[in-house]
Design a protein around this motif. Structure first.
Motif, PDB file in Angstrom:
ATOM      1  N   ALA A 382     -10.810  -3.541  15.394  1.00 33.56           N
ATOM      2  CA  ALA A 382     -10.079  -2.277  15.340  1.00 33.56           C
ATOM      3  C   ALA A 382      -8.886  -2.385  14.400  1.00 33.56           C
ATOM      4  O   ALA A 382      -8.589  -1.455  13.632  1.00 33.56           O
ATOM      5  CB  ALA A 382      -9.626  -1.876  16.735  1.00 33.56           C
ATOM      6  N   LEU A 383      -8.205  -3.524  14.429  1.00 30.92           N
ATOM      7  CA  LEU A 383      -7.060  -3.719  13.548  1.00 30.92           C
ATOM      8  C   LEU A 383      -7.495  -3.779  12.094  1.00 30.92           C
ATOM      9  O   LEU A 383      -6.838  -3.231  11.212  1.00 30.92           O
ATOM     10  CB  LEU A 383      -6.319  -5.003  13.935  1.00 30.92           C
ATOM     11  N   ARG A 384      -8.618  -4.430  11.830  1.00 27.65           N
ATOM     12  CA  ARG A 384      -9.111  -4.497  10.455  1.00 27.65           C
ATOM     13  C   ARG A 384      -9.424  -3.111   9.908  1.00 27.65           C
ATOM     14  O   ARG A 384      -9.110  -2.803   8.759  1.00 27.65           O
ATOM     15  CB  ARG A 384     -10.359  -5.374  10.389  1.00 27.65           C
ATOM     16  N   ARG A 385      -9.995  -2.265  10.735  1.00 18.73           N
ATOM     17  CA  ARG A 385     -10.296  -0.900  10.283  1.00 18.73           C
ATOM     18  C   ARG A 385      -9.016  -0.131  10.002  1.00 18.73           C
ATOM     19  O   ARG A 385      -8.924   0.608   9.025  1.00 18.73           O
ATOM     20  CB  ARG A 385     -11.141  -0.173  11.322  1.00 18.73           C
ATOM     21  N   SER A 386      -8.008  -0.324  10.858  1.00 18.71           N
ATOM     22  CA  SER A 386      -6.752   0.392  10.643  1.00 18.71           C
ATOM     23  C   SER A 386      -6.029  -0.096   9.390  1.00 18.71           C
ATOM     24  O   SER A 386      -5.336   0.664   8.723  1.00 18.71           O
ATOM     25  CB  SER A 386      -5.843   0.236  11.867  1.00 18.71           C
ATOM     26  N   GLN A 387      -6.195  -1.376   9.051  1.00 19.07           N
ATOM     27  CA  GLN A 387      -5.564  -1.918   7.855  1.00 19.07           C
ATOM     28  C   GLN A 387      -6.247  -1.429   6.585  1.00 19.07           C
ATOM     29  O   GLN A 387      -5.616  -1.278   5.543  1.00 19.07           O
ATOM     30  CB  GLN A 387      -5.596  -3.451   7.891  1.00 19.07           C
ATOM     31  N   GLU A 388      -7.546  -1.188   6.684  1.00 17.67           N
ATOM     32  CA  GLU A 388      -8.270  -0.719   5.512  1.00 17.67           C
ATOM     33  C   GLU A 388      -7.890   0.711   5.141  1.00 17.67           C
ATOM     34  O   GLU A 388      -7.923   1.093   3.985  1.00 17.67           O
ATOM     35  CB  GLU A 388      -9.779  -0.804   5.775  1.00 17.67           C
ATOM     36  N   SER A 389      -7.488   1.514   6.133  1.00 19.22           N
ATOM     37  CA  SER A 389      -7.098   2.900   5.850  1.00 19.22           C
ATOM     38  C   SER A 389      -5.890   3.274   6.688  1.00 19.22           C
ATOM     39  O   SER A 389      -5.985   4.058   7.623  1.00 19.22           O
ATOM     40  CB  SER A 389      -8.261   3.849   6.159  1.00 19.22           C
ATOM     41  N   PRO A 390      -4.705   2.697   6.388  1.00 17.00           N
ATOM     42  CA  PRO A 390      -3.509   3.009   7.161  1.00 17.00           C
ATOM     43  C   PRO A 390      -3.051   4.436   6.928  1.00 17.00           C
ATOM     44  O   PRO A 390      -3.267   4.993   5.852  1.00 17.00           O
ATOM     45  CB  PRO A 390      -2.476   2.008   6.621  1.00 17.00           C
ATOM     46  N   PRO A 391      -2.428   5.030   7.949  1.00 19.50           N
ATOM     47  CA  PRO A 391      -1.885   6.375   7.764  1.00 19.50           C
ATOM     48  C   PRO A 391      -0.864   6.392   6.623  1.00 19.50           C
ATOM     49  O   PRO A 391      -0.178   5.406   6.374  1.00 19.50           O
ATOM     50  CB  PRO A 391      -1.202   6.670   9.113  1.00 19.50           C
ATOM     51  N   ARG A 392      -0.798   7.509   5.921  1.00 24.21           N
ATOM     52  CA  ARG A 392       0.081   7.624   4.758  1.00 24.21           C
ATOM     53  C   ARG A 392       1.531   7.392   5.192  1.00 24.21           C
ATOM     54  O   ARG A 392       2.009   7.955   6.166  1.00 24.21           O
ATOM     55  CB  ARG A 392      -0.042   9.014   4.140  1.00 24.21           C
ATOM     56  N   GLY A 393       2.187   6.522   4.427  1.00 22.01           N
ATOM     57  CA  GLY A 393       3.593   6.251   4.691  1.00 22.01           C
ATOM     58  C   GLY A 393       3.825   5.129   5.675  1.00 22.01           C
ATOM     59  O   GLY A 393       4.959   4.746   5.900  1.00 22.01           O
ATOM     60  N   GLU A 394       2.762   4.597   6.298  1.00 25.52           N
ATOM     61  CA  GLU A 394       2.924   3.523   7.263  1.00 25.52           C
ATOM     62  C   GLU A 394       2.499   2.203   6.656  1.00 25.52           C
ATOM     63  O   GLU A 394       1.634   2.149   5.781  1.00 25.52           O
ATOM     64  CB  GLU A 394       2.109   3.786   8.531  1.00 25.52           C
ATOM     65  N   ILE A 395       3.116   1.128   7.142  1.00 24.43           N
ATOM     66  CA  ILE A 395       2.772  -0.214   6.683  1.00 24.43           C
ATOM     67  C   ILE A 395       1.762  -0.785   7.652  1.00 24.43           C
ATOM     68  O   ILE A 395       1.960  -0.723   8.865  1.00 24.43           O
ATOM     69  CB  ILE A 395       4.022  -1.109   6.630  1.00 24.43           C
ATOM     70  N   PRO A 396       0.651  -1.366   7.187  1.00 25.83           N
ATOM     71  CA  PRO A 396      -0.334  -1.953   8.085  1.00 25.83           C
ATOM     72  C   PRO A 396       0.290  -3.014   8.968  1.00 25.83           C
ATOM     73  O   PRO A 396       1.201  -3.732   8.569  1.00 25.83           O
ATOM     74  CB  PRO A 396      -1.375  -2.573   7.130  1.00 25.83           C
ATOM     75  N   GLU A 397      -0.254  -3.122  10.180  1.00 23.13           N
ATOM     76  CA  GLU A 397       0.283  -4.089  11.131  1.00 23.13           C
ATOM     77  C   GLU A 397       0.148  -5.508  10.630  1.00 23.13           C
ATOM     78  O   GLU A 397       0.914  -6.389  10.987  1.00 23.13           O
ATOM     79  CB  GLU A 397      -0.446  -3.952  12.474  1.00 23.13           C
ATOM     80  N   GLY A 398      -0.824  -5.782   9.794  1.00 24.20           N
ATOM     81  CA  GLY A 398      -1.026  -7.128   9.289  1.00 24.20           C
ATOM     82  C   GLY A 398       0.070  -7.595   8.361  1.00 24.20           C
ATOM     83  O   GLY A 398       0.161  -8.770   8.049  1.00 24.20           O
ATOM     84  N   ARG A 399       0.944  -6.649   7.877  1.00 24.28           N
ATOM     85  CA  ARG A 399       1.994  -7.035   6.930  1.00 24.28           C
ATOM     86  C   ARG A 399       3.271  -7.318   7.700  1.00 24.28           C
ATOM     87  O   ARG A 399       3.731  -6.501   8.500  1.00 24.28           O
ATOM     88  CB  ARG A 399       2.232  -5.916   5.918  1.00 24.28           C
ATOM     89  N   VAL A 400       3.847  -8.475   7.486  1.00 23.28           N
ATOM     90  CA  VAL A 400       5.075  -8.860   8.148  1.00 23.28           C
ATOM     91  C   VAL A 400       6.228  -8.499   7.259  1.00 23.28           C
ATOM     92  O   VAL A 400       6.357  -9.021   6.151  1.00 23.28           O
ATOM     93  CB  VAL A 400       5.084 -10.376   8.456  1.00 23.28           C
TER      94      VAL A 400
END
Length: 409
Positions: A382-400
Motif C-alpha cells: 500500500a505504501l509503494r502505491r502511495s509513493q508512486e502517485s502521491p497527492p499533489r503538494g505532499e511528500i511521499p512517506e518514504g522520503r525523510v
C-alpha cells in the motif's frame, strides 16, 4: 571505518549477545549443582532475559548522551563483574540476582549498532549492519554449544567465569580501539527515556520498520516455540535435542546477513524488505509440509526453518538501516524503540503460537505466520502505491525530510 574496527565491533556483539543465551544450555547443570528443581533453575534464564529487556529500555537510550567508548567499556566491565558474581554464587537466589544484572548490562550490541552507523559511510551502512548481525547470530549459536560442552566437562560455574574473562577482555580492547565520539544529545535521563515513544509518534519510517519486524519476528517466534511440540510429538517422536540440532541450521544466516546488507546499500531497504516478506511466506508453505512427519517432513522443516531464519534476519538488516538513517543524533533512542517493538512482537508471537497450536496444531501455526507476515506485506505494498502517485503538494512517506538521508526507495 576500517576492517579491523568492524571485526572488533562484531566480536563485541558476539560476546554481548552470547551472554543472554548460554545459560539456556546449562540450566540442568545449575539444577544439579545447586540441588534445586529444574523449574527453579530455569529462573536463571528468565532473569537474564528480563534483565536484557530492561536494559534495552533503561540503558540503551543513554547511548545518545554518553560517549560510545566510555559507555561500552562501562557496560562490558559491569557485565564481566556480574558474570563473576554469578559464577561464584553459593545458592540460587544470588545467582538469579546476578543473572538479572548480566542481562541488564549486556546490551552492548545495541550500542555498537548506532556507533557503527555513525562511523561508516552511508553507502556501506547496510553491509556493516549485516556483518554485526552475523556476529550476534554467531555469538548466540556458539555460546549455547560452548557453554553446554564446557559445563559438562567441568561444572556450571565454568561458562560464567570464561564469559566474565571475555567480557573484561573486550572492554579493555574497546577502551583503546574505539575512537572518541561526541554525544548526540544533552537531554536529561527522564527525557531520554520518554524520547522513544515520541519518536514512534513523529517518525512514520520508524513505525513502519517496527511493524515489519514485529510481525515477522512474531511469526518466527511462533514457529520456534511450537517446533519442539511437533518434533517431540507423535509425528516424529524425537527428543528435545533434535530442536537444538535443527537450530544449528540458522548458522547460515551468519553468511547471508552481510550479503543482505550490501543489497540494502545498492537497492535500498524496501526491495530487500519485500523479498524477505515473500521469503517468510514461502517458508510457511514449506514448513506446513512438516506436519506429515517422516523423512520428507523433517527435510521440509529443515529447509523451511533455514529460509525463515535468513528472511527474518535479512529483514532486520533492512529495517535497521532505514531506522539509523532517520536521526543521526538519536540513533540509540531510535534503536530502543525499534528493538522494544521487535521483542514485544516476538513475545506476542510465542504466546499466540502456543494458543494456535493447542487448537489447530502445526497447520495453524504456519497459517499464523502467513497472516502476520501478510499484515506487513499489505502495508508495504500500500505504501509503494502511495509513493508512486502521491497527492499533489505532499511528500511521499518514504522520503525523510530534514534528516540528511536519501529518499527511501
Amino acid at each position: 571505518m576500517s576492517r579491523r574496527m568492524v571485526l572488533i565491533l562484531t566480536i563485541t556483539c558476539a560476546v554481548a549477545v552470547g551472554n543472554i543465551y548460554f545459560p539456556q544450555s546449562i540450566a540442568p547443570l545449575v539444577a544439579d549443582g545447586l540441588h534445586v528443581s529444574a523449574d527453579s533453575a530455569a529462573l536463571v534464564v528468565t532473569a537474564t532475559q528480563v534483565g536484557y529487556t530492561a536494559g534495552i529500555v533503561l540503558l540503551v537510550p543513554l547511548g545518545d548522551r554518553i560517549p560510545h567508548r566510555t559507555f561500552l567499556v562501562v557496560l562490558l566491565s559491569l557485565t564481566g563483574l556480574a558474570l563473576l558474581a554469578a559464577g561464584c554464587a553459593p545458592a540460587l537466589p544470588p545467582l538469579v540476582a546476578a543473572s538479572a544484572l548480566v542481562g541488564l548490562t549486556t546490551v552492548a550490541a545495541q550500542i555498537v549498532g548506532p556507533l557503527a552507523a555513525g562511523l561508516v559511510a552511508a553507502d556501506r551502512r547496510g553491509a556493516v549492519i549485516g556483518t554485526l548481525l552475523s556476529g550476534s547470530t554467531g555469538g548466540m549459536l556458539l555460546a549455547r554449544t560452548f557453554s553446554g560442552t564446557l559445563g559438562e566437562w567441568l561444572d556450571w560455574r565454568a561458562p560464567y567465569l570464561v564469559a566474565a574473562v571475555l567480557a573484561l577482555l573486550v572492554a579493555t580492547v574497546l577502551a583503546f580501539a574505539v575512537p572518541a565520539t561526541a554525544p548526540g544529545s544533552r537531554q536529561s535521563y527522564p527525557a531520554l527515556l520518554a524520547e522513544p515513544l515520541r519518536l514512534l509518534r513523529t517518525e512514520p519510517q520508524l513505525r513502519r520498520s517496527c511493524l515489519y519486524q514485529a510481525t515477522v519476528f512474531a511469526g518466527f517466534s511462533a514457529v520456534w516455540t511450537c517446533l519442539a511440540f511437533l518434533l517431540t510429538g507423535p509425528a516424529y517422536g524425537l527428543g528435545a535435542q533434535a530442536v537444538g540440532m535443527l537450530a544449528l541450521v540458522g548458522a547460515a544466516t551468519m553468511f547471508c546477513t552481510p550479503l543482505a546488507g550490501r543489497l540494502v546499500d545498492r537497492r535500498g531497504p524496501d526491495p530487500v524488505n519485500l523479498v524477505c516478506m515473500l521469503g517468510v511466506l514461502v517458508s510457511a508453505v514449506i514448513l506446513a509440509a512438516g506436519a506429515r512427519g517422516g523423512t520428507l517432513g523433517l527435510a521440509a522443516l529443515t529447509v523451511g526453518t533455514l529460509l525463515l531464519d535468513v528472511a527474518m534476519q535479512s529483514g532486520m538488516v533492512a529495517n535497521q538501516a532505514r531506522v539509523y538513517a532517520l536521526r543521526p543524533d538519536a540513533r540509540s533512542r531510535l534503536n530502543t524503540a525499534y528493538m522494544t517493538c521487535a521483542y514485544l512482537g516476538g513475545s506476542a508471537g510465542s504466546w499466540l503460537g502456543v494458543q494456535v497450536w493447542s487448537r489447530a496444531g502445526w497447520w495453524g501455526v504456519c497459517a499464523l505466520v502467513t497472516v502476520l507476515t501478510g499484515i506487513a506485506l499489505v502495508r508495504h505494498l500500500a505504501l509503494r502505491r502511495s509513493q508512486e502517485s502521491p497527492p499533489r503538494g505532499e511528500i511521499p512517506e518514504g522520503r525523510v525530510v530534514g534528516s540528511g538521508s536519501a529518499p527511501a526507495p
